[in-house]
Design an enzyme around this catalytic site. Structure first.
Site: not given
Ligand code: PLP
Length: 679
Positions: A160, A210-212, A248, A337
């Protein structure tokens, strides 16, 4: 100026089709998918359809795919499942490895979950980091050495912070060659929609999503579990999700995720890999033009095209973030930070990038929905940021071109780790004096002096230059100067037409610029009484110290009288227009650094001009403002922190109408009320 959002690895906006699908699920298809009546059946059909589409896209095969709240939950469930199975195996007298091994660059959710469930389940296995190489890829030799004793292995598909793509095939091959029986979880959060996945064809046991991170809302995620992999539910209850995850279902989230999956499937909504690579190249050339000397902290050929991670010599991530934010380009720091200081990024540290890069990194990430116009606009803004920085003389000396403006008169405060250096510059004579240099500030001081074409008249110290001698020498060396001027026998030093006078106060020296400013080093204001008695200073002389306690400056009067500022004078963005109409004499002061002010292209509030007085130049300005203590001053900055310091300083000094804009530009932009108009 519209916001340009380049922080998609943190989260994304929601795809309009996903918003519509969620809305439809809430307004019409609001049934409970466990209900047996028609409304419930319709909801279930929608959910089954989304699961089926996701299963096809991810190649779930005969594995299971459950909906949950996101990747953190998916990671918990995977870890809990694997660790429960390990405990059972051990209780049954079977051998299990002693290690819970995770990639050193994993998201914190992974090691934290491993440690948590390991402790809770009383397994007491060793949670160990698997090292990565300089490219951020897993060290296969280390894995080879450890895999025989590994009970669970956690790796990620793509990182990430850097976008580095793991070599999952090589890991799978190694597991196969060694006949490893470790459970294997692969965090696929950053891979969704960006890498081709065919999960059932792999050895992967668990894969959270993760959807978001891909245009669905927050609070919806998925977990893939390989057929035959052990499973223990994290949540028990009504037996939803075939008993795998009770509760649910988040139907609006599932509907929205479904719309994103449709877009992924249609091949038209999102940009192709080649287009994304071309967009990245455009951004890279603008970044290189804006910030000569920029270093990228990821290998381009092994990374997602949607993530850039970089550092700029001489600039902290906080400064770069402030600059980008002023230009309304949202990026994030590649390191954690805190308010005062950026902690180095553990991801970059694991890759052994030099410390300065690990603690000053910026992550710029975009999603596959981005378009050419946004990239072009982002490039233009990035280049404007570079110009703003150059004109403020804050690029490191070796890289700084000629100044755009001439030198200015000024009393400038530079701070690091609670220590201050003061720089006095005189425009007419193009010369300056440095008071109490701090070693860590030398590159910046030198860059500034050189860029403004100032002659360094003298370096003076308020105490014997014990360790400050090092800074003095370093500054002379940086500027390639052998000698600088000294205070003459009358204790005076000329700075253009101005006189800087040295007077003794106990063991210390105090430097006086007329009766307007006194540079007092570490002396407490109370210790200045003899200088007051001798009329060398007045109760209203502005006192500039060598310790940065956040107060900027004070006067003997305020220190002695201990003036407690009147009520906190705070303005909300929404009430600013009315305030400005009521107080047409009000002065709006942007206390962000000059480069931030320049990057936002001449902000105007409700037709009221804005004065740029960075916090670092505030002390030089206070005396003028204090001449009219009733004239309203409204300080603002990015988030409200710096303006709070400015207004508190003025109020302590006795100004009766020093206000600050609550929440800063961030809130002003959010309310869109005192709309920041770009000139
Ligand atoms: N794993 C990675 C590589 C991520 O980038 C993130 C989110 O920052 C997560 C896990 C955690 O995801 P969530 O926000 O859906 O819990």
């Amino acid at each position: 100026m519209k916001e340009i959002y380049l922080d998609s690895n943190a989260t994304t906006c929601v795809l309009p089709a996903a918003v519509a699908a969620a809305r439809q699920a809430m307004e019409q298809g609001y049934g409970n998918p466990s209900s047996t009546h028609a409304t419930g059946l319709q909801a279930k059909a929608m959910m089954d359809g989304v699961r089926q589409r996701a299963s096809g896209l991810l190649g779930v095969g005969d594995g299971r795919l459950m909906f949950n709240s996101g990747a953190t939950e998916g990671i918990q469930t995977a870890v809990l499942s694997a660790l429960c199975a390990l405990r059972e195996r051990r209780d049954a007298g079977k051998r299990i490895g002693s290690l819970l091994l995770y990639g050193a660059t994993e998201h914190k959710a992974v090691p934290e979950s491993l440690a948590h469930w390991n402790r809770l389940l009383g397994l007491n296995l060793e949670v160990r980091k698997l090292t990565v190489d300089a490219h951020g890829r897993h060290d296969l030799q280390a894995l080879d050495a450890l895999i025989g004793d590994t009970a669970m292995l956690c790796t990620m598909a793509a990182n990430n912070e850097t976008g580095v793509i793991s070599d999952l095939s090589a890991i799978a091959q190694l597991l196969q060659e060694r006949g490893a029986d470790a459970y294997w979880m692969v965090d696929c959060v950053q891979a969704l929609g960006k890498l081709k996945l065919n999960l059932a064809a792999t050895r992967i046991d668990y894969a959270p999503f993760s959807g978001h991170k891909l245009y669905a809302p927050k609070g919806i995620g998925m977990l893939y579990v390989r057929a035959g992999a052990p499973f223990t539910p994290l949540m028990m209850g009504g037996g939803q999700e075939a008993g795998l995850r009770s509760g649910t279902e988040n139907m609006a989230g599932i509907a929205a995720l479904g719309a994103v999956l449709v877009a992924l499937d249609d091949g038209k909504t999102f940009r192709s890999h080649a287009e994304l690579v071309a967009f990245r190249a455009q951004l890279v050339s603008s970044l290189e033009r804006a910030f000569p000397g920029i270093v990228f902290n990821m290998p381009f050929d092994l990374s997602l095209p949607t993530t850039l991670n970089f550092s700029v010599p001489g600039l902290s991530s906080k400064e770069l973030l402030d600059l980008f934010d002023a230009a309304r380009v949202r990026v994030s720091s590649g390191s954690a930070c805190s308010a005062a200081k950026a902690l180095p990024s553990y991801v970059l540290e694991a890759m052994h990038v030099p410390q300065w890069r690990a603690s000053s990194a910026i992550r710029l990430s975009f999603g596959p929905l981005i378009d050419a116009a946004t990239i072009a606009a982002a490039c233009a803004r990035i280049e404007r940021c570079g110009e703003a920085l150059r004109s403020s003389c804050l690029l490191p000396s070796a890289l700084a071109p000629s100044p755009l403006d001439g030198a200015q008169d000024g009393v400038i405060q530079l701070s690091v780790d609670g220590q201050c250096t003061w720089l006095l510059s005189d425009a007419a004579s193009a010369s300056c004096v440095v008071i109490d240099p701090v070693a860590a500030l030398v590159p910046r001081l030198a860059a500034f002096i050189r860029c403004q074409h100032l002659a360094l008249r003298a370096i003076v110290h308020t105490t014997a230059p014990a360790d400050h001698g090092v800074a003095r020498l370093a500054l002379l060396q940086e500027l390639v100067i052998e000698q600088v001027g000294h205070v003459d026998i009358d204790g005076e030093l000329a700075l253009g037409q101005q006189r800087l006078r040295r007077v003794e106060c106990g063991e210390n020296h105090v430097y006086l610029l007329g009766q307007r400013f006194a540079f007092i080093g570490t002396l407490a204001p109370e210790a200045l009484t003899p200088l007051l008695d001798a009329a060398l200073l007045t109760p209203d002389t502005v006192l500039c110290g060598a310790r940065d306690d956040g107060s900027i400056c004070c006067t003997v009067r305020t220190a002695q009288e201990g003036i407690v500022p009147a009520a906190d004078l705070q303005l909300d963005a929404a009430s600013l227009p009315a305030f400005l109409r009521q107080h047409p004499d009000a002065i709006l002061v942007d206390v962000r650094e000059a480069y931030e002010h320049a990057a936002c292209a001449g902000t105007v509030f409700e037709g009221c001009a804005v004065h740029s007085v960075p916090l670092s130049r505030l002390a030089g300005q206070v005396a003028a403002w204090l001449q009219q203590p009733q004239c309203p001053l409204v300080f603002f900055c990015r988030s409200g922190n710096r303006s709070a310091r400015a207004s508190a300083c003025l109020r302590r000094l006795g100004h009766a109408a020093a206000w600050q804009l609550n929440g800063g530009m961030a809130m002003a932009e959010a309310t869109r009320h005192p709309l920041a108009i770009a000139a």
